[in-house]
Design an enzyme around this catalytic site. Structure first.
Site, PDB file in Angstrom:
ATOM      1  N   VAL A  11     110.553 -28.869 121.134  1.00 46.46           N
ATOM      2  CA  VAL A  11     110.900 -27.844 120.163  1.00 46.46           C
ATOM      3  C   VAL A  11     110.739 -28.428 118.763  1.00 46.46           C
ATOM      4  O   VAL A  11     111.145 -29.567 118.510  1.00 46.46           O
ATOM      5  CB  VAL A  11     112.350 -27.356 120.399  1.00 46.46           C
ATOM      6  CG1 VAL A  11     112.792 -26.406 119.308  1.00 46.46           C
ATOM      7  CG2 VAL A  11     112.466 -26.705 121.762  1.00 46.46           C
ATOM      8  N   LYS A  15     103.818 -27.862 117.248  1.00 50.15           N
ATOM      9  CA  LYS A  15     102.863 -27.176 118.129  1.00 50.15           C
ATOM     10  C   LYS A  15     102.232 -25.957 117.468  1.00 50.15           C
ATOM     11  O   LYS A  15     101.023 -25.780 117.500  1.00 50.15           O
ATOM     12  CB  LYS A  15     103.558 -26.709 119.417  1.00 50.15           C
ATOM     13  CG  LYS A  15     104.166 -27.754 120.258  1.00 50.15           C
ATOM     14  CD  LYS A  15     104.841 -27.163 121.481  1.00 50.15           C
ATOM     15  CE  LYS A  15     105.890 -26.128 121.190  1.00 50.15           C
ATOM     16  NZ  LYS A  15     107.098 -26.579 120.542  1.00 50.15           N
ATOM     17  N   SER A  16     103.068 -25.114 116.892  1.00 47.41           N
ATOM     18  CA  SER A  16     102.564 -23.865 116.305  1.00 47.41           C
ATOM     19  C   SER A  16     101.631 -24.138 115.136  1.00 47.41           C
ATOM     20  O   SER A  16     100.579 -23.510 115.019  1.00 47.41           O
ATOM     21  CB  SER A  16     103.727 -22.981 115.851  1.00 47.41           C
ATOM     22  OG  SER A  16     104.509 -22.600 116.964  1.00 47.41           O
ATOM     23  N   ALA A  38     102.911 -12.657 119.751  1.00 48.06           N
ATOM     24  CA  ALA A  38     104.254 -13.174 119.483  1.00 48.06           C
ATOM     25  C   ALA A  38     105.217 -12.681 120.561  1.00 48.06           C
ATOM     26  O   ALA A  38     105.226 -11.502 120.893  1.00 48.06           O
ATOM     27  CB  ALA A  38     104.720 -12.704 118.112  1.00 48.06           C
ATOM     28  N   SER A  39     106.013 -13.600 121.092  1.00 46.55           N
ATOM     29  CA  SER A  39     106.973 -13.238 122.139  1.00 46.55           C
ATOM     30  C   SER A  39     108.419 -13.437 121.709  1.00 46.55           C
ATOM     31  O   SER A  39     109.333 -13.198 122.479  1.00 46.55           O
ATOM     32  CB  SER A  39     106.706 -14.060 123.407  1.00 46.55           C
ATOM     33  OG  SER A  39     105.474 -13.695 123.961  1.00 46.55           O
ATOM     34  N   HIS A  54     107.388 -18.152 110.846  1.00 47.88           N
ATOM     35  CA  HIS A  54     106.061 -18.037 111.458  1.00 47.88           C
ATOM     36  C   HIS A  54     105.277 -16.879 110.834  1.00 47.88           C
ATOM     37  O   HIS A  54     104.083 -16.999 110.575  1.00 47.88           O
ATOM     38  CB  HIS A  54     106.176 -17.846 112.973  1.00 47.88           C
ATOM     39  CG  HIS A  54     106.474 -19.105 113.714  1.00 47.88           C
ATOM     40  ND1 HIS A  54     105.518 -20.052 113.988  1.00 47.88           N
ATOM     41  CD2 HIS A  54     107.627 -19.568 114.253  1.00 47.88           C
ATOM     42  CE1 HIS A  54     106.067 -21.055 114.650  1.00 47.88           C
ATOM     43  NE2 HIS A  54     107.345 -20.782 114.824  1.00 47.88           N
ATOM     44  N   GLU A  69     102.969  -7.921 119.511  1.00 45.39           N
ATOM     45  CA  GLU A  69     104.214  -8.401 120.112  1.00 45.39           C
ATOM     46  C   GLU A  69     104.202  -8.137 121.608  1.00 45.39           C
ATOM     47  O   GLU A  69     103.980  -7.016 122.047  1.00 45.39           O
ATOM     48  CB  GLU A  69     105.415  -7.740 119.456  1.00 45.39           C
ATOM     49  CG  GLU A  69     105.592  -8.194 118.025  1.00 45.39           C
ATOM     50  CD  GLU A  69     106.951  -7.857 117.457  1.00 45.39           C
ATOM     51  OE1 GLU A  69     107.897  -7.607 118.233  1.00 45.39           O
ATOM     52  OE2 GLU A  69     107.067  -7.866 116.222  1.00 45.39           O
ATOM     53  N   ASP A  90     102.123 -17.506 121.109  1.00 51.78           N
ATOM     54  CA  ASP A  90     103.226 -18.401 120.786  1.00 51.78           C
ATOM     55  C   ASP A  90     104.534 -17.654 121.019  1.00 51.78           C
ATOM     56  O   ASP A  90     104.899 -16.812 120.224  1.00 51.78           O
ATOM     57  CB  ASP A  90     103.093 -18.851 119.328  1.00 51.78           C
ATOM     58  CG  ASP A  90     103.983 -20.018 118.979  1.00 51.78           C
ATOM     59  OD1 ASP A  90     104.729 -20.485 119.839  1.00 51.78           O
ATOM     60  OD2 ASP A  90     103.921 -20.455 117.818  1.00 51.78           O
TER      61      ASP A  90
END
Length: 187
Positions: A11, A15-16, A38-39, A54, A69, A90
């Site tokens: 975390v 990564k993003s 996006a989740s 983000h 989404e 992501d």
């Protein structure tokens, strides 16, 4: 064929940011569109701030991102990607968490069946995107380094996520792990 890139790590490990830069590099050479799946769901203030950060990152980018989404259910819009579109999801960890939350009130057998339906649908989409020459980058969190939990739900989540990671890595073209902003390519 398209290309599947898997990016995992701890975390807040970077990564993003890596995935977004990598997607933009691909887009720069192909001139195709950038799509962000996006989740995240803002269940608390911290998650709301992360989602906003983000979104700000993408809005402040000189490149235009189309955001879709996908909290749990898949939309027909996800099958409209065209050849060489660059899709960044992501993250798959959050998506699986949303699926578990959505199915938590179902009885054991019915719940597992519904969860498996979601996972099979995810796999179908990934395969079809690759066949349709889409470049898909899947971001996930590495939560499997932790010891086994006393909670059944946590162990179910870890089991499902581990199996999903194995499947994605087996069929992907590239696999990366990001820790402390240090990138390691595994495949």
């Amino acid at each position: 064929m398209g290309k599947v890139v898997f990016i995992t790590g701890g975390v807040r490990s970077g990564k993003s940011a890596f995935a977004e830069r990598y997607a933009i590099e691909h887009m720069s050479s192909t001139r195709n569109s950038l799509v962000y799946i996006a989740s995240g769901v803002a269940f608390d203030q911290e998650m709301e701030q992360r989602i906003q950060r983000h979104q700000q990152d993408r809005l402040s980018s000189p490149y235009q991102w189309k955001t879709i989404e996908v909290r749990d259910d898949f939309h027909p819009q996800l099958m409209t990607f065209t050849e060489m579109d660059i899709v960044l999801w992501d993250c798959i960890t959050t998506w699986l968490n949303n699926v578990l939350f959505k199915t938590e009130k179902l009885h054991d057998e019915e719940r597992l069946s519904r969860i498996n339906t979601y996972i099979m649908e995810l796999k179908t989409y990934i395969k079809r995107w690759k066949e349709n020459k889409v470049i898909i980058m899947i971001v996930s969190n590495e939560v499997l380094d932790e010891p086994s939990s006393n909670y059944v739900e946590v162990n179910l989540y870890r089991k499902l996520l581990g199996e999903l990671h194995q499947w994605i890595v087996a069929m992907c073209d590239e696999a990366y792990e990001m820790d402390y902003r240090i990138l390691k390519r595994w495949k």
